[in-house]
Design a protein around this motif. Structure first.
Motif, mmCIF file in Angstrom:
data_model
loop_
_atom_site.group_PDB
_atom_site.id
_atom_site.type_symbol
_atom_site.label_atom_id
_atom_site.label_comp_id
_atom_site.label_asym_id
_atom_site.label_seq_id
_atom_site.Cartn_x
_atom_site.Cartn_y
_atom_site.Cartn_z
ATOM 1 N N THR B 815 67.349 8.042 0.702
ATOM 2 C CA THR B 815 68.205 8.215 1.867
ATOM 3 C C THR B 815 69.638 8.429 1.385
ATOM 4 O OG1 THR B 815 68.466 5.840 1.978
ATOM 5 C CG2 THR B 815 66.832 6.819 3.433
ATOM 6 N N GLY B 816 70.443 9.009 2.243
ATOM 7 C CA GLY B 816 71.842 9.251 1.918
ATOM 8 C C GLY B 816 72.578 9.529 3.204
ATOM 9 N N PRO B 817 73.837 9.912 3.114
ATOM 10 C CA PRO B 817 74.619 10.110 4.339
ATOM 11 C C PRO B 817 74.001 11.153 5.274
ATOM 12 C CG PRO B 817 75.999 10.320 2.367
ATOM 13 C CD PRO B 817 74.608 10.143 1.892
ATOM 14 N N ARG B 818 73.413 12.211 4.704
ATOM 15 C CA ARG B 818 72.868 13.264 5.577
ATOM 16 C C ARG B 818 71.500 12.891 6.134
ATOM 17 N NH1 ARG B 818 72.380 18.476 2.686
ATOM 18 N NH2 ARG B 818 71.872 19.325 4.742
ATOM 19 N N TYR B 819 70.751 12.130 5.368
ATOM 20 C CA TYR B 819 69.410 11.731 5.798
ATOM 21 C C TYR B 819 69.290 10.215 5.656
ATOM 22 C CZ TYR B 819 68.787 16.717 5.361
ATOM 23 O OH TYR B 819 68.939 18.065 5.499
ATOM 24 N N PRO B 820 69.838 9.478 6.600
ATOM 25 C CA PRO B 820 69.973 8.025 6.414
ATOM 26 C C PRO B 820 68.737 7.210 6.790
ATOM 27 C CG PRO B 820 71.088 8.707 8.426
ATOM 28 C CD PRO B 820 70.543 9.955 7.810
ATOM 29 N N ASP B 858 69.274 2.099 15.997
ATOM 30 C CA ASP B 858 69.416 3.471 15.510
ATOM 31 C C ASP B 858 69.499 4.445 16.681
ATOM 32 O OD1 ASP B 858 69.317 2.802 12.785
ATOM 33 O OD2 ASP B 858 67.125 2.692 12.855
ATOM 34 N N GLY B 892 66.553 1.520 10.563
ATOM 35 C CA GLY B 892 66.516 2.346 9.354
ATOM 36 C C GLY B 892 65.194 3.031 9.108
ATOM 37 N N ALA B 926 63.087 10.874 3.741
ATOM 38 C CA ALA B 926 64.439 10.610 4.242
ATOM 39 C C ALA B 926 64.744 11.628 5.331
ATOM 40 C CB ALA B 926 65.450 10.734 3.108
ATOM 41 N N GLN B 928 67.082 12.610 9.191
ATOM 42 C CA GLN B 928 68.105 12.332 10.187
ATOM 43 C C GLN B 928 67.479 12.619 11.551
ATOM 44 O OE1 GLN B 928 70.272 10.694 11.539
ATOM 45 N NE2 GLN B 928 72.226 11.415 10.666
#
Lengths: 65, 958
Positions: B815-820, B858, B892, B926, B928
């Motif tokens: 996961t990351g900022p674009r695909y949290p 979410d 999440g 991951a 969004q």
């Protein structure tokens, strides 16, 4: 065959067999021998090995020999 | 056989070592202690009239029809609630009893419609039978008083109706829902004369209640109060054929009840050892797809996938296919050809497809949908135990004290097994659930898990290693078992590894998000049965592990299977009833398709193709040379297709475009091939990229065998002629013969004889034995002539059990900022897999579309409300679907199903896969999630492509 993908696969096998310690290289080599189709083996043997992690690289060398 | 009701002994079977002898109506009877007088009478050829008793549920003693006289006992006790006693003398038919029974019956009938001739239960009604048995001739009370006649039927369930005026309030349905199914949806509302059966709450109908439509109540009902709508429409069946369900890996056996070739109903077979007379909404009711209008019954071909299909004769289709395959083989060699066997087809059909690939195409490029589900099970269990299969039968769960369910959702995926499990839990067994989602088992009526470890998706190995850490460091291992049964040195290596501080629950909590204290408590419970556990017989509890695709479909799927095996060995939970490692298999014959040599590196019986001796056996039998090198697995086939070295594929009964990950990649692979042969019931999504369509047959239209998750081989029997004219094994044989192979099997039993000849674990299997014994669990060979319900009883198949160190390696899907968020996928009870079958039945009333489960936090952050359209995007692709806001998923984590092609959930799943087997990592993507207005570009373009590629030219093309 897409070398990038095969390199990824070999590295992944090596990473997961790494806890087997000294046997890891042999086991990685044997895994590739047992489960990869000849064209996959040929591609990893003839391709650029710079992307391989040390265990995977040693395993591919052993596959060659 | 003709149609007759299955025998009913009135009360459940009792298993006891002690036997008791008594006399019933002058007959000497010996039965296990604890058996009811009613059952003893029934098992010795008698029949005591009764209404509220049936042997699927405990005795209730309410109808007062089954009264008997017992010498030395006062009054007339109910035979269903009276246990046998040594020397008892029972009389079941006396003048006094006849008078009493007639009186009771008279009351029942005074409030029952006398429309027997037009009733859907006519001649199949226990009330009618009982009235006949007691000789009721008159109802003195008349019919004018207060009654329950004229009540409106509840027609809400698509498959059965509830007619309250036909109900005698025997409560068999209520008790079946409680005891057999374990849903507790039904109850008797009101008291006395006002008593009425109700589903759910007062305002509910059967459909709106929590009823799961398993059919247990319908099965238990003695009248037509709960009745299949198909029986009401078609009338009473005239014959019954025992066969095996083609849905999940539980492998329920059913009586297909028919009029001619018209299926009237499927009724769970009481003697079936997998299901013990129970069923779920799919097997019991969702068989309408077999005669659905979408079924393709004529072969079709086309030169390119842009063209419409051309309907042709079998001969033309096979000649076209053989010519294409021949040309490709001549130009590119045998390794350019391959096939996929189907886990929905029979063992015999699967065997033939891999034989066609190996002996006809000349390559080992054969794979099966187990690749995308349980291939890690095969790998992990063969490395640790020595066999690629689960260790127990389903009955074993009834002896378990602690049950660990990890990565499985049995109440949806394996409902009939779940009912057995829930029954055991209600008896007091303890439950540990390891799952990112709060599945129904965690808390449902009369069931509550002792621990639910809601781990972060992708951290199975970390959780299991932490459990092992607790068990080893707290001295809870079964050292005697390990010393006797396992390799001690390997155990010590493993124990040292897991004992390292970095594997403690506290150290791993940051990764797994499982509170360390919970994890420690769960590990202690698994190893010791928890505080206060004790048994007269054993010092340790029977702890069993059940798992599903939440274990295997990860980049560390194989490692997780091995970690499970380690845990079972370390605690001595292998080799007896109540314990074991139990993979819950997805499809009806996924075990069988693996057994039959469907993997590219293995010949039937899990023997590697590199073994010269094994190859020679097959070469001698088949008269061909077998490639000694392993073939391509499904994802490798697609890669090789894009690469240009793999050009033709024969796919039997699988829809890889919808079921396999990264749909774009699958589509690109299929598009790159010169000859895609789809052999299926319907023009599935994969067929959009096919050049040849060979119509398939359903499980109702052929003979053969399926092997379920217990390794149980059961017969599938033909109940009607194939709509397409050929059973699937005949189609494969015709294709083989078009390629010049000269096969001449005249019946699947001959194929099984060949399997038995060539596969040591099947050596003792034949159709004759299966006919005689109902089922056999492999291995069936000289060492185990009657099969093997429990494996590794006297020692592991591989010799010593092998502990294998498994270290947690995080997935590369981050996961990351674009695909949290993390997406995980699964299924629901009413739909099955890609839905090809269930979407073509009334099961859609329960699940019409795939929904995205998202946690309220979410959802709120994104401005999403329940029912809103949302865009689900990953690094691979995006789709849209509607949201369901629920705290079943943790913050999440989001969850969806993959039953509907309009959603194409696999557009977003990735190419990551299990390190050992390439089983796709469906369970971790991951993503969004954002609000959306409607279908994505892919969905729109795919819908239009799909429509175009399904065109069939109505006139023969020039």
């Amino acid at each position: 065959m897409d070398l990038e993908r095969l390199t990824y696969m070999a590295n992944q096998i090596a990473r997961n067999l790494a806890p087997q310690g000294d046997a890891a290289i042999d086991l990685t080599c044997q895994h590739i021998r047992d489960f990869w189709d000849p064209r996959m083996k040929a591609a990893i043997l003839t391709g650029d090995r710079s992307g391989l992690n040390p265990i995977a690289r040693a395993a591919v060398e052993r596959l060659e020999g | 056989m003709g149609y007759e009701r299955q025998p009913d002994f009135g009360t459940p079977e009792v298993c006891a070592d002690k036997l008791v002898s008594l006399t019933i109506d002058g007959r000497s009877v010996t039965v296990p202690a604890g058996t009811s007088v009613m059952r003893a009478a029934a098992s010795s050829g008698g029949s005591i009239p009764s209404l509220c008793a049936t042997d699927s549920v405990k005795a209730f003693g309410s109808c007062r029809m089954c009264l008997v006289e017992v010498d030395g006992m006062r009054g007339t006790p109910a035979s269903c609630t009276t246990p046998v006693a040594e020397g008892m003398v029972v009389r079941t038919q006396t003048e006094k009893l006849a008078r009493l029974r007639k009186g009771v019956m008279e009351l029942y009938i005074s409030d029952h419609p006398l429309d027997c001739l037009t009733c859907s239960a006519n001649k199949d009604c226990e009330l009618q039978d009982t009235a006949a048995e007691v000789g009721l001739r008159d109802v003195r009370y008349g019919y004018d008083g207060a009654n329950h006649l004229g009540g409106k039927p509840d027609l809400s369930n698509p498959y059965f109706l509830f007619a309250p005026d036909k109900c005698i309030v025997c409560s068999r349905c209520v008790r079946a829902c409680d005891e057999v199914q374990g849903t507790l949806a039904l109850s008797v509302n009101g008291r006395g004369f006002a008593s009425k059966i109700g589903a759910g709450q007062a305002a509910d109908s059967f459909l709106s209640s929590e009823c799961v439509s398993c059919g247990a109540c319908v099965q238990a009902c003695p009248t037509s109060a709960l009745m299949e709508k198909s029986v009401k429409e078609l009338g009473k069946p005239e014959r019954a054929v025992i066969t095996t369900c083609a849905y999940c890996g539980v492998g329920c056996t059913f009586r297909a009840e028919l009029k001619g070739e018209q299926l009237v109903r499927m009724v769970p077979w009481k003697d079936g050892k997998a299901n013990r007379g129970h069923s779920c909404v799919k097997g019991r009711f969702a068989w309408g797809y077999a005669r659905h209008q979408d079924r393709i019954t004529t072969p079709m071909i086309r030169d390119s996938v842009d063209e419409p299909w051309r309907e042709v004769s079998w001969d033309e289709a096979l000649a076209f296919t053989a010519a294409r395959l021949g040309a490709i083989k001549a130009q590119y060699g045998p390794r350019a050809l391959g096939g996929i066997t189907s886990s929905r087809c029979t063992n015999e059909e699967t065997f033939l497809v891999q034989k066609l690939v190996r002996a006809g195409f000349g390559s080992n490029n054969v794979d099966t949908c187990a690749r995308v589900c349980h291939s890690p099970t095969g790998y992990g269990l063969s490395k640790t135990f020595g066999t690629s299969a689960g260790t127990q039968d389903f009955d074993s769960v009834m002896a378990a004290d602690v049950v660990l369910v990890i990565g499985a959702n049995p109440t949806d995926g394996h409902p009939v097994f779940a009912s057995r499990l829930k029954r055991r839990l209600r008896q007091g067994a303890r439950l540990i659930v390891i799952d990112p989602r709060r599945i129904d088992l965690v808390r449902s009526p009369h069931i509550e898990a002792a621990h639910h470890l809601a781990l972060q998706p992708g951290t199975n190995v970390a959780v299991l290693t932490a459990m092992a850490h607790v068990i080893v460091t707290e001295g809870l291992t079964d050292e005697a078992f390990i010393r006797e049964r396992c390799d001690w040195d390997e155990y010590q290596d493993w124990a040292r590894f897991v004992a390292e501080e970095r594997h403690s629950p506290e150290a791993l909590e940051a990764v797994t998000r499982v509170p360390a204290a919970d994890l420690r408590a769960a590990a202690r419970l698994f190893a010791t049965g928890g505080p206060g556990w004790s048994s007269d017989q054993r010092s340790r509890p029977n702890s069993a592990i059940y798992y599903g695709l939440g274990v295997t479909e990860h980049s560390q799927g194989s490692s997780t299977v091995m970690a499970i095996a380690n845990l079972a060995m370390a605690t001595g939970n292998i080799g007896r009833p109540g314990v074991g490692v139990n993979p819950l298999r997805g499809q009806n014959n996924v075990q069988g398709s693996c057994d039959m040599g469907s993997f590219p590196h293995e010949l039937p019986g899990y023997r590697h193709v590199s073994g010269a001796a094994v190859r020679e056996e097959f070469e001698a039998d088949w008269g061909v040379a077998i490639d000694p090198e392993p073939g391509l697995r499904i994802p490798n086939m697609l890669d090789a297709a894009i690469d240009g070295s793999f050009r033709a594929i024969y796919i039997q009964g699988e829809d890889i475009l919808q079921s396999d990950p990264n749909t774009h990649h699958v589509a690109a692979g299929l598009k790159a091939m010169d000859c895609v042969i789809v052999h299926d019931l319907f023009l599935n999504e994969t067929a959009n990229y096919a050049h040849v369509f060979l119509p398939g047959s359903t499980f109702l239209e052929k003979d053969g065998t399926f092997t379920n998750a217990e390794r149980r081989i059961q017969l599938v029997r033909k109940v009607m002629e194939p709509a397409n004219g050929k059973a699937d094994w005949e189609v494969t044989q015709a294709l083989a013969n078009a390629l010049g192979l000269a096969w001449n099997y005249s019946h699947p039993r001959e194929i099984m004889d060949e399997i038995a000849r060539l596969t040591p674990t099947f050596a003792g299997v034949s159709f004759d034995r299966l006919e005689a014994e109902g089922s056999l669990q492999w291995p069936v060979n000289a060492a185990n002539p009657n099969g093997s319900p429990i494996m590794h009883a006297d020692g592991f198949v591989r010799g010593k059990g092998k502990f294998i160190v498994t270290d947690y390696v995080p997935t590369d899907e981050k996961t990351g900022p674009r695909y949290p968020l993390l997406l995980t996928t699964g299924r629901v009870l009413s739909q099955y897999n890609v839905g090809a079958q269930t979407r073509r039945t009334a099961n859609n009333v329960w699940h019409q579309e795939d929904l995205l489960e998202i946690h309220p936090l979410d959802a709120e952050n994104r401005g999403i409300k329940g029912g809103d359209w949302v865009r689900l995007a990953s690094r691979t692709g995006e789709t849209t679907l509607r949201a369901e806001v629920t705290d079943r998923v943790a913050p999440g984590v989001v969850y969806t199903t993959f039953h509907h092609p309009a959603t194409q959930a696999n557009v977003v799943t990735t190419d990551y896969s299990d390190w050992a087997t390439n089983c796709p990592e469906y369970k971790v993507t991951a993503v969004q999630v954002l609000p959306s207005n409607g279908p994505s570009e892919w969905q729109e373009s795919y819908a239009s492509w799909s429509e175009k590629s399904r065109r069939v030219a109505r006139e023969p093309a020039e």
